[in-house]
Write an enzyme that holds these catalytic residues in place. Structure first.
Site, PDB file in Angstrom:
ATOM      1  N   GLU A 131      48.696  26.832  17.042  1.00 41.29           N
ATOM      2  CA  GLU A 131      47.481  27.656  17.008  1.00 41.29           C
ATOM      3  C   GLU A 131      46.300  26.920  16.381  1.00 41.29           C
ATOM      4  O   GLU A 131      46.459  26.001  15.580  1.00 41.29           O
ATOM      5  CB  GLU A 131      47.767  28.950  16.227  1.00 41.29           C
ATOM      6  CG  GLU A 131      48.759  29.832  16.961  1.00 41.29           C
ATOM      7  CD  GLU A 131      49.061  31.141  16.261  1.00 41.29           C
ATOM      8  OE1 GLU A 131      49.147  32.165  16.947  1.00 41.29           O
ATOM      9  OE2 GLU A 131      49.228  31.158  15.032  1.00 41.29           O
ATOM     10  N   CYS A 144      39.761  25.430  12.140  1.00 45.14           N
ATOM     11  CA  CYS A 144      40.989  25.256  11.371  1.00 45.14           C
ATOM     12  C   CYS A 144      42.034  24.651  12.316  1.00 45.14           C
ATOM     13  O   CYS A 144      42.449  25.277  13.282  1.00 45.14           O
ATOM     14  CB  CYS A 144      41.418  26.620  10.837  1.00 45.14           C
ATOM     15  SG  CYS A 144      42.883  26.557   9.824  1.00 45.14           S
ATOM     16  N   CYS A 151      56.590  23.844  10.260  1.00 45.18           N
ATOM     17  CA  CYS A 151      56.389  23.140   8.991  1.00 45.18           C
ATOM     18  C   CYS A 151      57.753  22.960   8.339  1.00 45.18           C
ATOM     19  O   CYS A 151      58.616  23.827   8.471  1.00 45.18           O
ATOM     20  CB  CYS A 151      55.471  23.954   8.074  1.00 45.18           C
ATOM     21  SG  CYS A 151      54.957  23.047   6.593  1.00 45.18           S
ATOM     22  N   CYS A 155      56.938  27.308   2.171  1.00 40.05           N
ATOM     23  CA  CYS A 155      56.287  28.024   1.071  1.00 40.05           C
ATOM     24  C   CYS A 155      56.543  29.516   1.292  1.00 40.05           C
ATOM     25  O   CYS A 155      56.406  30.011   2.406  1.00 40.05           O
ATOM     26  CB  CYS A 155      54.800  27.709   1.035  1.00 40.05           C
ATOM     27  SG  CYS A 155      54.500  25.956   0.805  1.00 40.05           S
ATOM     28  N   CYS A 158      53.974  31.942   3.068  1.00 41.57           N
ATOM     29  CA  CYS A 158      53.298  31.460   4.278  1.00 41.57           C
ATOM     30  C   CYS A 158      54.124  31.756   5.519  1.00 41.57           C
ATOM     31  O   CYS A 158      55.311  31.430   5.572  1.00 41.57           O
ATOM     32  CB  CYS A 158      53.069  29.947   4.154  1.00 41.57           C
ATOM     33  SG  CYS A 158      52.417  29.201   5.659  1.00 41.57           S
ATOM     34  N   ASN A 353      47.324  36.931   2.392  1.00 44.69           N
ATOM     35  CA  ASN A 353      47.281  37.589   3.702  1.00 44.69           C
ATOM     36  C   ASN A 353      48.697  37.989   4.092  1.00 44.69           C
ATOM     37  O   ASN A 353      49.576  37.139   4.191  1.00 44.69           O
ATOM     38  CB  ASN A 353      46.709  36.639   4.759  1.00 44.69           C
ATOM     39  CG  ASN A 353      45.230  36.400   4.532  1.00 44.69           C
ATOM     40  OD1 ASN A 353      44.445  37.337   4.411  1.00 44.69           O
ATOM     41  ND2 ASN A 353      44.841  35.133   4.447  1.00 44.69           N
ATOM     42  N   CYS A 396      44.451  32.706   6.788  1.00 45.00           N
ATOM     43  CA  CYS A 396      45.301  31.684   6.140  1.00 45.00           C
ATOM     44  C   CYS A 396      46.730  32.165   6.053  1.00 45.00           C
ATOM     45  O   CYS A 396      46.998  33.252   5.563  1.00 45.00           O
ATOM     46  CB  CYS A 396      44.873  31.474   4.682  1.00 45.00           C
ATOM     47  SG  CYS A 396      43.303  30.737   4.493  1.00 45.00           S
TER      48      CYS A 396
END
Ligand code: SAH
Ligand code: SF4
Length: 435
Positions: A131, A144, A151, A155, A158, A353, A396
């Site tokens: 994305e 962004c 990943c 985390c 996230c 978020n 984010c």
């Protein structure tokens, strides 16, 4: 013909303990993989393009000249078809088309948030989704950009961290996001290269207006895909092409300490560090990479970051998690740490978020304000980032591609960050981290 995933090479990440070698498609030759045998020119330097032209049969002088012209058409003008390259001899244009392509990421879906934020779901030529987000503001427009599909780092706050790493993006796929954004925003200079002969020079605009800044804050950890991110950003900064100033580019890292100096030396962009906590206990939990590179080591690397100064401060990102990292004592400890290391710092407070199944809640607005005030009163700028694009999951930490989705809230096994573990990016994740 280039088979998919040909020429993959394992990239050992420097550092005694760092065991995350991941597939770098095209690493051996820097080329984005394609199934049709043609070579995608996007992501390649002038020298590399000249080399490919020579391999295809042009003499050295011609190769160099054509590569220079090609670079201009690709990166300054945004042309996506050889037929439009008016200063390249007509018979040569189909010759180019048989051997090369000017790639763009495939757009699977484009979404528009009520606040103007735009999100694109993109697909690589070998079928992986990732994305990209554009955030317009009154005085700037920020793109962004993603560096990886998924990943390795898990985390806990996230959403991208709930995906396994599928693969690194190539330099072409990274710079391709910037080019696609320019396409979508209509920001390539208009007119032709030979403008003086054929048309009104007034039609020729030197650069775009909306896309002014780039942040490497999309999916993935950019410093775990260092070579491709560097090559892509050098193309973005090249004065003969996209020509974006390094001062308008920010790379965000969760704290890959061994790569930070090279980031400053070889790329030279602004640095943002995802600090998020001030104690070992909390940072170990929410940014598991902290177990390998602790807070002290991270802040020392920040203090040594090439190019950091009061005029170019390092941004410390701090996600506000209710009752986890948001107390007055945390704010005071943050100030102490930044001062103790003499860091030219600014703090960016990010309201958490939410995403389905997330194990945290966002701090209350009053708590966020109080935290900000404490840091600010100590003389360190601490603005609160306004969440953008939440309604389309573009804010984010909300990026996560559907193809990789696991049942709501279920995290995959954390991926290897323990010593001695080898991860092949195309295989399922393996070593459980939180034993
Ligand atoms: N991997 C890099 C860059 C991508 S994440 C990094 O971690 O720095 C970009 C920023 O969004 C990071 O500061 C990250 O910690 C933050 N972030 C991730 N998930 C979030 C969430 N759910 N709410 C708010 N910020 C989040
Ligand atoms: Fe990866 Fe950054 Fe998300 Fe951590 S915050 S899981 S490093 S993308």
């Amino acid at each position: 013909m280039l088979p998919i995933m040909a020429d993959t090479a394992l990239m050992p990440i420097p550092g005694a303990l760092d065991p995350v070698p991941v597939d770098r498609p095209g690493a051996a030759n820097g080329i984005t993989p394609r199934t049709d045998g043609r070579i995608d020119l996007i992501g390649l330097t002038r020298q590399r393009i000249a080399g490919l032209f020579a391999e295809a049969g042009l003499d050295p002088r011609q190769s160099k000249l054509r590569a220079k012209q090609m670079f201009h058409w690709l990166y300054h003008r945004g042309v996506i078809d050889f037929a439009g390259m008016t200063d390249i001899a007509k018979p040569m244009r189909p010759w180019l088309g048989e051997r090369f392509v000017i790639g763009r990421p495939e757009v699977v879906e484009a979404q528009h948030s009520a606040d103007g934020t735009r999100k694109w779901l993109l697909r690589t030529a070998d079928g992986h989704d990732y994305e990209m987000v554009f955030i317009p503001d009154a005085d700037r427009g920020t793109l962004c950009v993603s560096s990886q599909v998924g990943c390795t780092l898990n985390c806990r706050f996230c959403h991208t961290g709930t995906m396994r790493l599928v693969r690194n993006l190539t330099a072409g796929e990274i710079v391709g996001q910037v080019m696609l954004a320019r396409d979508a925003l209509g920001e390539w200079p208009k007119g032709r290269m030979d403008v003086a002969e054929e048309e009104d020079a007034a039609e020729y605009r030197a650069d775009g207006r909306l896309l002014t800044n780039i942040v490497m804050m999309g999916m993935g950890e950019p410093l775990y895909n260092f070579d491709n991110v560097r090559d892509a950003l050098l193309l973005v900064m090249d004065g003969d092409g996209l020509a974006l100033s390094k001062r308008r580019i920010t790379l965000s890292t969760s704290g890959v300490v061994p790569m930070m100096a090279r980031c400053g030396e070889e790329i030279g962009v602004n640095l943002a560090v995802s600090l998020h906590a001030v104690t070992k206990e909390v940072r170990d939990e929410i940014v598991p990479l902290n177990r390998k590179y602790g807070i002290e080591q991270l802040l020392e690397a920040c203090a040594a970051y090439p190019g950091a100064s009061n005029a170019r401060r390092i941004t410390f990102e701090y996600v506000m998690l209710k009752d986890r990292n948001d107390s007055d004592a945390d704010a005071r400890e943050l100030v102490r740490l930044l001062r103790a290391h003499g860091l030219p710092a600014k703090v960016n407070l990010i309201p958490f978020n939410p995403w389905p199944g997330a194990p945290y809640e966002c701090s209350s607005p009053e708590r966020v304000r109080r935290f900000s005030d404490i840091v600010f009163e100590a003389g360190i700028s601490a603005p609160v980032r306004t969440p953008r694009g939440r309604d389309i999951d573009a804010a984010c930490g909300q990026l996560r591609t559907a193809a990789q989705r696991s049942p709501a809230g279920q995290r995959p096994q954390a991926q290897a960050i323990e010593a001695g573990t080898t991860v092949s990016a195309v295989q399922p994740a393996k070593t459980p981290l939180r034993a």
